[in-house]
Write a protein that holds these residues in place. Structure first.
Motif, PDB file in Angstrom:
ATOM      1  N   GLN A 204     -58.836  60.539  33.538  1.00 29.23           N
ATOM      2  CA  GLN A 204     -58.481  60.279  34.921  1.00 29.23           C
ATOM      3  C   GLN A 204     -58.692  61.507  35.792  1.00 29.23           C
ATOM      4  O   GLN A 204     -58.504  62.639  35.353  1.00 29.23           O
ATOM      5  CB  GLN A 204     -57.020  59.836  34.999  1.00 29.23           C
ATOM      6  CG  GLN A 204     -56.579  59.377  36.377  1.00 29.23           C
ATOM      7  CD  GLN A 204     -55.258  58.637  36.327  1.00 29.23           C
ATOM      8  OE1 GLN A 204     -55.059  57.799  35.456  1.00 29.23           O
ATOM      9  NE2 GLN A 204     -54.365  58.946  37.268  1.00 29.23           N
ATOM     10  N   SER A 205     -59.063  61.224  37.049  1.00 29.48           N
ATOM     11  CA  SER A 205     -59.290  62.317  37.985  1.00 29.48           C
ATOM     12  C   SER A 205     -59.182  61.785  39.407  1.00 29.48           C
ATOM     13  O   SER A 205     -59.226  60.572  39.647  1.00 29.48           O
ATOM     14  CB  SER A 205     -60.672  62.936  37.767  1.00 29.48           C
ATOM     15  OG  SER A 205     -60.958  63.936  38.724  1.00 29.48           O
ATOM     16  N   SER A 213     -63.832  64.013  35.536  1.00 31.74           N
ATOM     17  CA  SER A 213     -63.455  62.734  34.921  1.00 31.74           C
ATOM     18  C   SER A 213     -64.436  62.345  33.825  1.00 31.74           C
ATOM     19  O   SER A 213     -65.536  62.892  33.708  1.00 31.74           O
ATOM     20  CB  SER A 213     -63.451  61.629  35.981  1.00 31.74           C
ATOM     21  OG  SER A 213     -64.791  61.260  36.324  1.00 31.74           O
ATOM     22  N   ASP A 215     -65.562  58.643  33.611  1.00 29.88           N
ATOM     23  CA  ASP A 215     -65.320  57.451  34.418  1.00 29.88           C
ATOM     24  C   ASP A 215     -65.559  56.171  33.600  1.00 29.88           C
ATOM     25  O   ASP A 215     -66.708  55.811  33.304  1.00 29.88           O
ATOM     26  CB  ASP A 215     -66.245  57.461  35.637  1.00 29.88           C
ATOM     27  CG  ASP A 215     -65.875  56.404  36.657  1.00 29.88           C
ATOM     28  OD1 ASP A 215     -65.290  55.380  36.254  1.00 29.88           O
ATOM     29  OD2 ASP A 215     -66.172  56.602  37.850  1.00 29.88           O
TER      30      ASP A 215
END
Length: 402
Positions: A204-205, A213, A215
């Motif tokens: 997560q970012s 991240s 993704d």
């Protein structure tokens, strides 16, 4: 054996229509068909047909009428989590709960109400015309077809230890064909099916810092796109198969790259060999794309599967002759297999006996683009659908029990 079915003079069409309307108004979700099972039991008991519960909400009736063959005929009983939009006076307003507790509308969007009403009517005609046939008919009112759980549940509950073992399992399904017609395949009739849940793991970012991240949404998009190459590039053009991504869930806010994503797949194939090829390719692509995205290894969960529905050619020829004698040569169509799936095959496969399964039409011949099964608009016209379904059932049964 003969292809002549008992006279339909004994068929009470008012009772048949009322039975169908009651069932349509009161659908229940898979493996929750409690009231439906009680209704079927009461109908069978009123006729004097012995019956017992099997597989939780399944009901088995046994009609013994002297010496002769033993055959089974199956009708599925469950509805679907669909809100009916047919506008019919007897439309369903029922609700039910999914396994996760979610309350949903329920309708008979696949015609199982038709199947139950038709089999009850056929049983009634046969029971009131015992002089016209001999043998044993096992009536299988099977729950949970839509989830692939029902046939296995009945077998696991000792179906074939408690009911007479048949020499063939018969069944039929209403479909958006012209009412009064029957479509039947010899050999493979319906596809194997597999449902998979794939969970992707990322990092997560903040949405503005994608470099920090992993993704899972982008990863999932690559996987789902790449999976379409299985059918188009890994199988011969003449080999039917379907790989469908039906759901995709990820994230809670547009500026957060989430740490996981989940999607589900539905796979249809016609042979065990092609099934194995497709499942291997799915696993390979999912894991390879994850590695390419620097993501941890995904989780691939098998949700359910359906067996192949295979029509034994010898028995299918016998049934086709009976159907053509009853309905007319032009009304019985030898058709290619469909990519939909059914668990009816498990009932016979579990004891090594053949299956014959066909489709009967449920809509006016002149109607263009009738609604498909699993649609909120799927509502077969009562007549001649119900009567022709009874005629087809009686013709097929009578080709054995006479």
């Amino acid at each position: 054996m003969t292809t002549e079915s008992p006279s339909l003079a004994a068929l009470d069409t008012d009772w048949l229509n009322e039975t169908y309307v009651h069932l349509h108004r009161n659908p229940e979700l898979s493996m929750q068909e409690h009231a439906t099972a009680v209704f079927i039991e009461r109908q069978l008991t009123a006729l004097g047909i012995e019956n017992f519960r099997c597989g939780g909400t399944g009901v088995v009736g046994v009609m013994r009428n002297g010496h002769g063959p033993t055959i089974a005929f199956r009708a599925d009983t469950d509805g679907l989590p669909i809100k009916e939009d047919t506008g019919a006076e007897y439309a369903s307003r029922a609700t039910g709960q999914l396994p996760d507790g979610t309350e949903v509308p329920v309708m008979h969007g696949c015609g199982h109400d038709t199947h139950v009403a038709v089999l009850l009517a056929a049983a009634r005609v046969l029971w009131e015309n015992k002089q016209g046939w001999a043998g044993t008919l096992v009536l299988l009112f099977q729950p949970g077809e839509e989830t692939g759980a029902g046939a296995r549940a009945m077998v696991a509950d000792g179906l074939w230890e408690r009911a007479p073992r048949p020499e063939v399992v018969l069944g039929q399904h209403v479909f958006p064909y012209a009412a009064g017609t029957v479509h039947i395949s010899s050999g493979t009739a319906m596809a194997l099916a597999d449902a998979l849940r794939v969970t992707l793991h990322g990092r997560q970012s903040h949405g503005s810092q994608p470099q920090d991240s992993v993704d899972p949404i982008v990863l999932g998009a690559h996987i789902i796109t790449r999976l379409q190459g299985i059918v188009s590039r890994e199988l011969a053009p003449t080999t039917p198969a379907v790989v469908t991504a039906g759901t995709f869930h990820a994230g809670l806010k547009e500026n957060i790259i989430p740490d996981r994503a989940e999607f589900t797949l539905n796979i249809r194939t016609l042979t065990p060999e092609v099934r194995a090829t497709v499942l291997e390719a799915v696993s390979r692509i999912v894991n390879a794309e994850a590695q390419a995205s620097r993501a941890p290894q995904p989780d691939i969960e098998h949700i359910y599967d359906f067996p192949r529905c295979y029509n034994d050619p010898e028995h299918t020829s016998l049934v086709i002759a009976a159907l053509r004698a009853e309905l007319g040569e032009e009304c019985v169509v030898l058709a290619p297999p469909v990519m939909g799936s059914e668990d009816v095959g498990w009932l016979g496969d579990s004891i090594g006996v053949p299956t014959v399964y066909w489709f009967f039409g449920g809509f006016p011949a002149e109607q263009e683009n009738p609604p498909v099964n699993h649609s909120p608009y799927f509502l077969p016209v009562m007549e001649p659908t119900l009567t022709s379904g009874v005629r087809a059932a009686l013709a097929a049964i009578s080709s054995y029990l006479a």
